[in-house]
Design a protein around this motif. Structure first.
Motif, short mmCIF file in Angstrom:
data_model
loop_
_atom_site.label_atom_id
_atom_site.label_comp_id
_atom_site.label_asym_id
_atom_site.label_seq_id
_atom_site.Cartn_x
_atom_site.Cartn_y
_atom_site.Cartn_z
N MET A 102 0.85 -1.19 0.00
CA MET A 102 0.00 0.00 0.00
C MET A 102 0.88 1.24 0.00
O MET A 102 2.10 1.15 0.16
N ARG A 103 0.25 2.38 -0.15
CA ARG A 103 1.01 3.64 -0.20
C ARG A 103 0.15 4.77 0.35
O ARG A 103 -1.06 4.80 0.16
N GLN A 104 0.80 5.70 1.03
CA GLN A 104 0.19 6.96 1.41
C GLN A 104 1.19 8.05 1.06
O GLN A 104 2.24 8.16 1.69
N GLY A 105 0.87 8.82 0.02
CA GLY A 105 1.83 9.80 -0.49
C GLY A 105 3.06 9.06 -1.01
O GLY A 105 2.95 8.14 -1.81
N SER A 106 4.23 9.42 -0.52
CA SER A 106 5.47 8.76 -0.95
C SER A 106 5.87 7.61 -0.02
O SER A 106 6.89 6.97 -0.23
N TYR A 107 5.06 7.35 1.00
CA TYR A 107 5.34 6.29 1.97
C TYR A 107 4.75 4.97 1.48
O TYR A 107 3.53 4.81 1.40
N ASN A 108 5.60 4.01 1.14
CA ASN A 108 5.19 2.68 0.72
C ASN A 108 5.33 1.73 1.89
O ASN A 108 6.34 1.77 2.61
N GLN B 116 -3.79 12.18 7.32
CA GLN B 116 -5.14 12.30 6.76
C GLN B 116 -5.17 12.16 5.24
O GLN B 116 -6.24 12.24 4.64
N LYS B 117 -4.04 11.94 4.60
CA LYS B 117 -4.01 11.80 3.15
C LYS B 117 -4.60 10.47 2.71
O LYS B 117 -4.72 9.53 3.50
N VAL B 118 -4.91 10.36 1.45
CA VAL B 118 -5.49 9.15 0.86
C VAL B 118 -4.52 7.98 1.00
O VAL B 118 -3.33 8.12 0.75
N ILE B 119 -5.04 6.83 1.40
CA ILE B 119 -4.27 5.59 1.44
C ILE B 119 -4.63 4.81 0.18
O ILE B 119 -5.79 4.50 -0.06
N GLU B 120 -3.62 4.53 -0.61
CA GLU B 120 -3.81 3.73 -1.83
C GLU B 120 -3.82 2.27 -1.40
O GLU B 120 -2.79 1.72 -1.06
N PHE B 121 -5.00 1.64 -1.42
CA PHE B 121 -5.13 0.26 -1.00
C PHE B 121 -4.61 -0.73 -2.04
O PHE B 121 -4.38 -1.87 -1.73
N GLY B 122 -4.45 -0.28 -3.27
CA GLY B 122 -3.84 -1.13 -4.30
C GLY B 122 -4.66 -2.35 -4.69
O GLY B 122 -4.12 -3.30 -5.23
#
Length: 135
Positions: A26-32, A125-131
């Motif tokens: 998963m990813r949130q911003g640049s954090y994988n 609070q940013k979007v979490i990319e659930f992938g």
């Protein structure tokens, strides 16, 4: 291929509780990060109120412990059941694949909960990319 493990609790009445764990990137911003999705936690109605959900969650987390999972997520109708296992309300929107509509969707799931398994970084609070899809 995301399936990680299952927990089944049974007695003379058969299966009385169960749950599944999945892992994915998963990813949130640049954090994988690697995350677990806890799903399909169920307890037979005549056995509810005995802490079996907590047992199932605990066993799933124990199985995930040797992995590099940073967070686990679950989606609940009764969020108070999971708070005693250390889960908190998820305030961030999630972006996921809607398998029924066959498209990507984004929203804040009001029954969404998460638990940190690392102190490296906290979610914001940013979007979490659930992938992928939500179980």
């Amino acid at each position: 291929n995301e399936f990680f493990c299952a927990v089944i609790v049974e007695n003379d009445d058969g299966i009385i509780a169960s749950g599944l764990a999945y892992t994915r990137a998963m990813r949130q911003g640049s954090y994988n990060f690697t995350a677990a999705i806890i799903g399909n936690v169920a307890v037979k109605s005549s056995y509810r109120g005995q802490g079996l959900s907590k047992v199932v969650i605990g066993q799933l987390e124990q199985a995930l412990a040797p992995t590099d999972v940073a967070y686990s997520f679950l989606f609940a109708y009764e969020t108070n059941v999971y708070q005693s296992s250390g889960y908190s309300q998820l305030e961030s929107p999630i972006r996921y694949f809607d398998t029924q509509k066959q498209n990507w969707n984004q929203f804040v799931y009001r029954g969404g909960m998460y638990k940190a398994h690392t102190s490296k970084r906290t979610l914001n609070q940013k979007v979490i990319e659930f992938g992928g899809c939500v179980y």
